[in-house]
Design a protein around this motif. Structure first.
Motif, short mmCIF file in Angstrom:
data_model
loop_
_atom_site.label_atom_id
_atom_site.label_comp_id
_atom_site.label_asym_id
_atom_site.label_seq_id
_atom_site.Cartn_x
_atom_site.Cartn_y
_atom_site.Cartn_z
N LYS A 107 48.53 46.60 41.45
CA LYS A 107 48.04 45.35 42.01
C LYS A 107 47.42 44.55 40.88
CE LYS A 107 45.58 44.28 46.26
NZ LYS A 107 44.65 44.81 47.24
N VAL A 128 44.68 41.79 40.12
CA VAL A 128 43.52 41.23 40.79
C VAL A 128 42.63 40.50 39.79
CG1 VAL A 128 43.51 43.02 42.58
CG2 VAL A 128 42.14 43.32 40.52
N ASP A 129 41.76 39.67 40.31
CA ASP A 129 40.78 38.98 39.46
C ASP A 129 39.83 40.01 38.86
OD1 ASP A 129 37.93 37.67 39.21
OD2 ASP A 129 39.40 36.05 39.08
N ARG A 130 39.56 39.91 37.56
CA ARG A 130 38.68 40.87 36.89
C ARG A 130 37.29 40.89 37.51
NH1 ARG A 130 40.28 39.89 30.53
NH2 ARG A 130 42.47 40.38 30.89
N GLY A 131 36.85 39.76 38.04
CA GLY A 131 35.53 39.70 38.64
C GLY A 131 35.40 40.52 39.91
N SER A 132 36.53 40.90 40.49
CA SER A 132 36.50 41.65 41.75
C SER A 132 36.46 43.16 41.55
CB SER A 132 37.71 41.28 42.62
OG SER A 132 38.90 41.78 42.05
N VAL A 133 36.58 43.62 40.30
CA VAL A 133 36.53 45.05 39.99
C VAL A 133 35.48 45.30 38.92
CG1 VAL A 133 38.90 45.53 40.66
CG2 VAL A 133 38.41 44.87 38.32
N HIS A 134 34.87 46.47 38.99
CA HIS A 134 33.83 46.78 37.99
C HIS A 134 34.10 48.13 37.38
CE1 HIS A 134 32.19 43.46 40.07
NE2 HIS A 134 31.05 43.47 39.45
#
Length: 96
Positions: free
Chosen positions: A88, A90-96
């Motif tokens: 997938k 996804v925006d980097r800001g949505s995962v840590h």
């Protein structure tokens, strides 16, 4: 299944995972223009993308990947131990 998911922004890791599974970088047809590939994907030949995707270079893929500040979520193996093609973008800001 979720426990096996990994996240990376490393271009070499993404390329290796993709090529090991026979995939290649692609863009959704008619979403770009000029030098902009539009919406990027990974295409696995023989699957559903053949009508809607067109091949692009890794450089084009990673330029868009960085421009959109994306991360790559992927799975090495399925719950049954088989090689997985799950990924997938996804925006980097949505995962840590």
């Amino acid at each position: 299944m979720a426990g096996d998911n990994r996240v990376t922004t490393n271009h070499d890791e993404i390329r290796h995972w993709t090529e090991l599974r026979g995939g290649c970088p692609a863009a959704v047809k008619a979403t770009g223009g000029g030098k902009d590939p539009g919406i990027i994907r990974i295409d696995f030949p023989g699957y559903s993308g053949q009508q809607s995707l067109e091949a692009i270079s890794w450089d084009e893929f990673f330029d868009k990947f960085e421009e959109k500040n994306l991360a790559f979520i992927y799975q090495e193996t399925t719950a049954g131990g088989e090689q997985s093609r799950f990924f997938k973008l996804v925006d980097r800001g949505s995962v840590h």
